[in-house]
Design an enzyme around this catalytic site. Structure first.
Site, PDB file in Angstrom:
ATOM      1  CB  ALA B 237      -0.937  -0.018   1.193  1.00  0.00           C
ATOM      2  CG  HIS B 238      -1.207   4.989   0.430  1.00  0.00           C
ATOM      3  ND1 HIS B 238      -2.182   5.919   0.179  1.00  0.00           N
ATOM      4  CD2 HIS B 238      -1.606   4.326   1.541  1.00  0.00           C
ATOM      5  CE1 HIS B 238      -3.108   5.825   1.099  1.00  0.00           C
ATOM      6  NE2 HIS B 238      -2.783   4.884   1.937  1.00  0.00           N
ATOM      7  CG  ASN B 239       2.708   7.301   1.938  1.00  0.00           C
ATOM      8  OD1 ASN B 239       1.557   7.439   1.537  1.00  0.00           O
ATOM      9  ND2 ASN B 239       3.668   8.145   1.638  1.00  0.00           N
TER      10      ASN B 239
END
Lengths: 349, 349, 349
Positions: B237-239
């Site tokens: 997922a993001h980050n």
């Protein structure tokens, strides 16, 4: 395009009650079917829809016949007869034979009769496609891959080098067959790739779901035997063997070198560890985790039941105390037995 | 194309027992290897195949040397030496340099030497490909993406805007890097999209499996450090940040902003919650669920063992009673202690 | 391209403290923001970055205002206001209207105004695209599919026959919508395919993640209601219905004919069995397994907590003894009660 109910009965089984000449053009659910459509009842849960159906005929078991307001096709296995009838009445849309002008073909590809290759498909050198194979738009088939007669690749399927598909195989969109297995040696904390040199053998009548991945073997092949059905987003690692007529539901992962038996039914979200064996005729319910071999046929489970989160928080932490609880329980049993033993003789006096 | 056993030893380590001049052309398993092939034995489970092997040579540990009927390459780490030997004997098939006529390139793309871009690939504006990069058929590389030297994209890979790959990165078919992260604010029951404005940084020597997805950061980047290996159908997922040389097996999901340490080994089907940290050198066995940070290196698990479904049904519901059972157990312990205390003094009399 | 802080406040809410004329050109995190950038603080965890921020303005709750060293946009819901501001300042990159020369279109396609069809996209016959629809490179849209206005398909999306998308739908790369559901009748150990004849209805404002799969209905449609958000690698089986404004995180699988309510929030790696119902406003934490209907709104869980593997091995096997432990615990309770009852009267004498 209509087929009479009597003809459906003679081709696919079942006994007609009512008008054998009734024309049938398609299938639909009990609730939605109208004139010219045939429906089925195989799950008692849907019995309530029978009385009001406007289908021209219904495929059902003898026990439901008294409640059937329309023509009936009576059989011990309505779902199976429905499957055959639906296949006959709803054949897949025909693909125009020929290679689309935008497809790119390598040298020495051999094509059977009435092969269809869609727009933007890419075939490497020496690809062999059997009669009536259909290759969807954007598929990529690498050098030397073989695809058996009547197989269908939907859109964007990738078949890597070393892949051989049998006849009547259906591969859904986005599936990747023959990618590298996940194999590395460790050199003081760094991973060194083990070249993945094997292939993938897929037997006749296999179906492979959308975005499912089947890796090539490291040495030797990954093998999907005939009649296997894989749902969407299934992951099959290198050197796995899946026995004939096994079905695996979505989101299940099978780790490297696992050997799964024939006629197994494996639920969704299951995890199967590597280097183990599962016997024939095993059923695994959804989200089961298999970390050891299963040597006996039967049904196995390990999914954990949900609870309201507040209740779960209390029980959840107790799992970490389970071994401790079991020991304390045994200790209590010993204590009480001792107390009773010392107590009873004196108690009798 | 044959290499002598002695030369393999001097290039990749190990000590030859037998004929240093023996020509080796390829690798194969102990069971299948024939003349000109070298095999290996690193798992005691396969020892039984050693005596009957027809390989020209076997890479093995000193302890297996007495049982080896053929030439041997003796080393403390046969699997690692095998990896190096296999890489040398089976280099990946060469890609013809050049941009295929059907590829579509945006303006201002900069290509290194001997770059290969396959059929139907699509490159946006300002894409930069390092020397010897290979872009497979049907790949899509958006504006401004950078790919380091000697990297390979298999078929149908998508690299979105803001993605930068290091050198020697291998991305398997169907992987999507740099898609939007899953971020929404809630406005009285409706979701309002948080624009995903970051990118993805992928270090050198990373491998990314088939149909794996790595989302761009919301603000800032998602980071996959050097030497990381991701198997098929992994979701990042993001980050998220994944530390160098960590390996993650298939079907594992990592939620937003999780930070995973270096040299971790994460099994298949693992779930890692967002906004937590996992220390360096952590190992997670298959299907483990990580909902809090792990601050100490070591091996962690939470997979639940399977049972026959009938037995499971009984145990399964008891999980919901665990907290109650633990309390009752504690209560019993107190009771018995009290009984003993009151009993013993009087019992002695 | 700069917007004044005051204008942002009047368009998206919040009260300005400081310079209303301050020009804002973009968003960034508290740590990275510089001149002309606006940041936000909605999680108390990031409060420590507030004092040192070099953002031109920060969106925050009233309670953090005293600590804010720069201009502030004060609101009760900073994350929501941030979402709106970020959308305004960072619109998606514009797509050039028009059909790329390499795209392949079937007969009778109807295109709205300013539609963009990317390179190597393939559209079947009778496809209808609403105004401003953007079809990314390599997408495949089969015959008769409808896509509502302002919808976007990223790269390599596949929309099969029978799919209808509403307006403002965003489908990420590699998603497959309308593939066959997984339905088979069993004929003495062999699987007979049930033709999958339904479609997929996707409502307005839906987002579908990278490599997610949504199967067509068997009979009738699979339905994704308006405002639903699906993350990457989610699997939605045939005839599922997902209620409006429900969000489902990555790697979750939903089995056939499940009906999920409105405004649910479903975590990652969740498994939902088929033929059940989940009420409106249900929240499921990550890796929860739902095998029965949930009839009341609330939060539910079943994820198992990790432990060091050595500890886990002990507890893990005890799960198989849980029912036995519960019975033994009950037995002990009875015994002790009996002992106390028999003891107390005599103990008094």
């Amino acid at each position: 395009l209509a087929v009479s109910l009597g003809e459906l009965a003679s081709r696919f089984g079942g006994e007609v009650h009512g008008d054998r000449g009734c024309p049938i053009r398609g299938v639909a659910s009990l609730e939605r079917a109208g004139e010219g459509e045939i429906s089925f009842l195989s799950n008692v849960q849907f019995r309530r829809h029978l009385a009001a159906t406007r289908a021209s005929a219904v495929i059902l078991e003898p026990r439901f016949l008294p409640d059937c307001p329309v023509n009936a096709l009576v059989t011990a296995d309505p779902y199976l007869v429905f499957a055959r009838v639906a296949q006959a009445l709803h054949p897949p849309p025909p693909a125009e034979p020929g290679v689309h002008a935008t497809a790119v073909l390598g040298r020495d590809c051999r094509m059977g009769d009435r092969v269809s290759v869609g727009p933007h498909a890419v075939l490497g050198e020496g690809v062999r496609l059997g009669d009536r194979v259909r290759v969807g738009p954007g598929c990529v088939i690498e050098d030397g891959v073989e695809v058996g007669a009547d197989s269908v690749l939907e859109a964007g399927v990738v078949l890597h080098r070393g892949t051989r598909l049998g006849a009547r195989v259906l591969v859904h969109s986005g599936a990747v067959i023959g990618g590298d297995g996940f194999g590395f040696a460790n050199d003081r904390g760094r991973w060194v790739k083990i070249p993945q040199l094997g292939g993938v053998q897929v037997g006749d009548d296999v179906e492979i779901g959308s975005n499912t991945t089947v890796d090539r073997g490291a040495l030797g092949d990954t093998v999907i035997e005939e009649g296997v059905k894989l749902d969407n987003q299934v992951q099959i690692a290198h050197n796995v063997r899946i026995g004939a007529h096994t079905a695996i539901a979505g989101c299940t992962g099978v780790a490297g070198s696992a050997v799964i038996g024939k006629r197994c039914a494996i639920g969704g979200g299951v995890g199967i560890s590597g280097h183990l064996e599962i016997a024939d005729d095993v059923q695994l319910t959804g989200t089961t985790f298999v970390s050891q071999s299963i040597t006996e046929k039967g049904t196995y489970s390990s999914g954990v039941p949900f609870e309201p989160t507040r209740a779960w928080r209390r029980n959840f932490l107790r799992i970490r105390q389970l071994d401790d609880m079991a020991r304390r329980l045994g200790e209590l049993e010993r204590l009480i037995r001792a107390m009773r033993d010392s107590h009873e003789p004196t108690g009798d006096t």
